[in-house]
Design an enzyme around this catalytic site. Sequence first.
Site, PDB file in Angstrom:
ATOM      1  N   GLY A  46     -21.317  33.162   5.698  1.00  9.24           N
ATOM      2  CA  GLY A  46     -20.624  33.594   4.497  1.00  9.24           C
ATOM      3  C   GLY A  46     -21.617  34.224   3.538  1.00  9.24           C
ATOM      4  O   GLY A  46     -22.833  34.104   3.722  1.00  9.24           O
ATOM      5  N   GLN A  51     -25.315  36.739  -4.388  1.00 12.16           N
ATOM      6  CA  GLN A  51     -26.435  36.757  -3.442  1.00 12.16           C
ATOM      7  C   GLN A  51     -26.964  38.165  -3.189  1.00 12.16           C
ATOM      8  O   GLN A  51     -28.064  38.322  -2.658  1.00 12.16           O
ATOM      9  CB  GLN A  51     -26.032  36.124  -2.107  1.00 12.16           C
ATOM     10  CG  GLN A  51     -25.803  34.622  -2.220  1.00 12.16           C
ATOM     11  CD  GLN A  51     -25.478  34.044  -0.854  1.00 12.16           C
ATOM     12  OE1 GLN A  51     -24.346  34.081  -0.416  1.00 12.16           O
ATOM     13  NE2 GLN A  51     -26.482  33.508  -0.185  1.00 12.16           N
ATOM     14  N   CYS A  88     -28.798  28.231   3.704  1.00 12.29           N
ATOM     15  CA  CYS A  88     -28.276  29.311   2.850  1.00 12.29           C
ATOM     16  C   CYS A  88     -29.183  30.518   2.997  1.00 12.29           C
ATOM     17  O   CYS A  88     -30.408  30.371   3.036  1.00 12.29           O
ATOM     18  CB  CYS A  88     -28.262  28.833   1.399  1.00 12.29           C
ATOM     19  SG  CYS A  88     -27.751  30.089   0.225  1.00 12.29           S
ATOM     20  N   LEU A  89     -28.580  31.702   3.064  1.00 16.17           N
ATOM     21  CA  LEU A  89     -29.384  32.925   3.198  1.00 16.17           C
ATOM     22  C   LEU A  89     -30.307  33.118   2.002  1.00 16.17           C
ATOM     23  O   LEU A  89     -31.332  33.800   2.112  1.00 16.17           O
ATOM     24  CB  LEU A  89     -28.463  34.147   3.348  1.00 16.17           C
ATOM     25  CG  LEU A  89     -27.597  34.189   4.615  1.00 16.17           C
ATOM     26  CD1 LEU A  89     -26.666  35.382   4.576  1.00 16.17           C
ATOM     27  CD2 LEU A  89     -28.465  34.223   5.869  1.00 16.17           C
ATOM     28  N   HIS A 130     -19.262  26.104  -0.221  1.00 19.72           N
ATOM     29  CA  HIS A 130     -20.632  26.609  -0.405  1.00 19.72           C
ATOM     30  C   HIS A 130     -20.605  27.974  -1.109  1.00 19.72           C
ATOM     31  O   HIS A 130     -21.337  28.201  -2.081  1.00 19.72           O
ATOM     32  CB  HIS A 130     -21.312  26.706   0.973  1.00 19.72           C
ATOM     33  CG  HIS A 130     -22.690  27.282   0.960  1.00 19.72           C
ATOM     34  ND1 HIS A 130     -23.798  26.582   1.391  1.00 19.72           N
ATOM     35  CD2 HIS A 130     -23.153  28.506   0.578  1.00 19.72           C
ATOM     36  CE1 HIS A 130     -24.873  27.355   1.254  1.00 19.72           C
ATOM     37  NE2 HIS A 130     -24.508  28.533   0.773  1.00 19.72           N
ATOM     38  N   GLU A 131     -19.739  28.878  -0.626  1.00 19.69           N
ATOM     39  CA  GLU A 131     -19.706  30.233  -1.193  1.00 19.69           C
ATOM     40  C   GLU A 131     -19.128  30.237  -2.609  1.00 19.69           C
ATOM     41  O   GLU A 131     -19.612  30.953  -3.490  1.00 19.69           O
ATOM     42  CB  GLU A 131     -18.919  31.191  -0.294  1.00 19.69           C
ATOM     43  CG  GLU A 131     -19.472  31.354   1.119  1.00 19.69           C
ATOM     44  CD  GLU A 131     -20.963  31.662   1.177  1.00 19.69           C
ATOM     45  OE1 GLU A 131     -21.506  32.278   0.248  1.00 19.69           O
ATOM     46  OE2 GLU A 131     -21.593  31.262   2.179  1.00 19.69           O
ATOM     47  N   HIS A 134     -21.558  29.298  -5.178  1.00 23.76           N
ATOM     48  CA  HIS A 134     -22.448  30.399  -5.586  1.00 23.76           C
ATOM     49  C   HIS A 134     -21.892  31.130  -6.810  1.00 23.76           C
ATOM     50  O   HIS A 134     -22.661  31.651  -7.623  1.00 23.76           O
ATOM     51  CB  HIS A 134     -22.599  31.423  -4.455  1.00 23.76           C
ATOM     52  CG  HIS A 134     -23.684  31.118  -3.470  1.00 23.76           C
ATOM     53  ND1 HIS A 134     -24.999  30.983  -3.822  1.00 23.76           N
ATOM     54  CD2 HIS A 134     -23.644  30.941  -2.126  1.00 23.76           C
ATOM     55  CE1 HIS A 134     -25.728  30.732  -2.731  1.00 23.76           C
ATOM     56  NE2 HIS A 134     -24.931  30.694  -1.689  1.00 23.76           N
TER      57      HIS A 134
HETATM   58 ZN    ZN Z   1     -25.512  30.248   0.228  1.00 20.04          ZN
END
Ligand code: ZN
Length: 160
Positions: A46, A51, A88-89, A130-131, A134
């Site tokens: 995701g 991000q 997480c990216l 999670h997303e 953000h």
């Molecule tokens: Zn993340």
Amino acid sequence: MALRNIRKNGDAVLRGKAAPVNRFDHRLGILLDDMIETMHAAEGAGLAAPQIGISRRIIVFRVDDRVMELINPEFLDKQGETLDLEGCLSCPGIYGEVARPRLVRVKGFDRQGRLLEVEGEDFVARVLEHEIDHLDGVLFVDKALRLLTPEEIQQLRRKD
Ligand code: ZN
């Protein structure tokens, strides 16, 4: 379409509260396509707009082989709790155990401004929370009950 640069923990844009989208125009479609391409290239499950440096309430995520997008997502319901490993990216090389709801229901809009309702269980529920976190400036490392040690990460890599 274009790949966007993924912002890393420490970048202020990841800590802000993202603003709702109010124009469902051509530019939004380009942004969504770029987010999807960037998510695939980074092999993420995701991606949230902050991000890539855009402080707007937009997420994209994968459900099996399908890509979904949600604009201005809001939780309708959360049920249960599961503990699992997460990364997480925006936090490369860091993994931790995070408690997430087992089931979520979320409403939001697609790029045409049509109302959508999405139900996610287990992994999908995890990715959704999670997303959406953000969008409120929350990273998984804030919620992690425990972060993995470098030795544990090595062991995980060997299993792959
Ligand atoms: Zn993340």
